[in-house]
Design a protein around this motif. Structure first.
Motif, mmCIF file in Angstrom:
data_model
loop_
_atom_site.group_PDB
_atom_site.id
_atom_site.type_symbol
_atom_site.label_atom_id
_atom_site.label_comp_id
_atom_site.label_asym_id
_atom_site.label_seq_id
_atom_site.Cartn_x
_atom_site.Cartn_y
_atom_site.Cartn_z
ATOM 1 N N THR A 91 12.593 54.872 19.967
ATOM 2 C CA THR A 91 13.732 55.510 19.313
ATOM 3 C C THR A 91 13.804 55.119 17.844
ATOM 4 O O THR A 91 14.026 55.955 16.980
ATOM 5 C CB THR A 91 15.050 55.128 20.022
ATOM 6 N N ASP A 126 5.770 56.962 26.587
ATOM 7 C CA ASP A 126 7.172 57.129 26.226
ATOM 8 C C ASP A 126 8.094 56.786 27.399
ATOM 9 O O ASP A 126 8.140 57.524 28.388
ATOM 10 C CB ASP A 126 7.411 58.570 25.767
ATOM 11 N N GLU A 157 11.901 51.472 24.932
ATOM 12 C CA GLU A 157 12.737 52.619 24.553
ATOM 13 C C GLU A 157 13.252 52.458 23.135
ATOM 14 O O GLU A 157 13.212 53.394 22.337
ATOM 15 C CB GLU A 157 13.950 52.739 25.494
ATOM 16 N N ARG A 166 11.186 57.063 27.527
ATOM 17 C CA ARG A 166 12.404 57.891 27.508
ATOM 18 C C ARG A 166 12.265 59.166 28.320
ATOM 19 O O ARG A 166 13.247 59.876 28.538
ATOM 20 C CB ARG A 166 12.757 58.252 26.059
ATOM 21 N N GLN A 173 13.506 48.529 28.219
ATOM 22 C CA GLN A 173 14.546 48.799 27.224
ATOM 23 C C GLN A 173 14.020 48.547 25.813
ATOM 24 O O GLN A 173 14.305 49.315 24.892
ATOM 25 C CB GLN A 173 15.788 47.937 27.505
ATOM 26 N N LYS A 200 14.659 57.901 34.058
ATOM 27 C CA LYS A 200 13.693 57.274 33.169
ATOM 28 C C LYS A 200 13.089 56.088 33.936
ATOM 29 O O LYS A 200 13.682 55.604 34.901
ATOM 30 C CB LYS A 200 14.374 56.767 31.897
#
Length: 184
Positions: free
Chosen positions: A163, A129, A159, A131, A156, A139
């Motif tokens: 998400t 993860d 992430e 995040r 990114q 992070k």
């Protein structure tokens, strides 16, 4: 007692430091044989042994492998069922992904993409993860060298994937496809 040799924990951590796949595979096989011999669940016993293999400052086997850029060892470890992939170390509360980003930052710029990025990518592919924040509230993407735009983009995207993971529409092979065009 002193001549028994290294413990499984020490062997696992050494394999991670040195990217020594044969040592790691041998140690995992020995753990599996030991579990089988004593009637324990092999998968659980191996996973527990790997999850409990920490160095003096709380780095688990994935932390150590990521710190040293041990790609092949990471590949083997990440195939082990039950391995804790988002474990945090005691010192910085870093995940293995934080350690991987620090490893990439330590490399020469010419080695970022061919050597460093695969370390981060294999961890993301395994479900780490991106995040999670460490002790400094950072992070992994926030640890990345600002000049390393490719790494920042990889993190990114990781992430975003995490998400949006619940929002992704999965294909359903059990029902009609909505199109009858392939019938003639």
């Amino acid at each position: 007692m002193a001549d028994e040799g290294a413990s499984p924990r020490e062997l696992i951590l050494e394999a991670c430091r040195r990217n020594n796949t044969s040592l790691l595979e041998e140690t995992i096989a020995d753990l599996a044989a030991s579990a089988k011999k004593s009637g324990k669940d092999v998968t659980k016993f191996v996973a527990e042994s790997l999850n409990k293999a920490h160095d003096g400052v709380g780095n688990g086997c994935l932390h150590v492998a990521a710190t040293y850029g041990s790609y092949e060892v990471l590949d083997i470890l990440l195939d082990q069922e039950g391995l804790e992939i988002d474990d945090v170390d005691r010192l910085e509360q870093d995940t293995p992904l934080h350690k991987a980003v620090r490893y990439v930052n330590s490399l020469d710029k010419s080695e970022w993409e061919p050597v460093g990025h695969p370390i981060v990518e294999i961890l993301l592919d395994a479900g780490c993860d991106p995040r999670i924040r460490n002790k400094a509230k950072l992070k992994p993407v926030e640890l990345a060298d600002p000049r390393n735009t490719v790494l920042r983009s990889i993190l990114q995207k990781g992430e975003f994937a995490m998400t949006a993971g619940g929002d992704v529409v999965e294909e359903d092979d059990n029902g009609p496809t909505g199109s009858a065009s392939d019938s003639e």
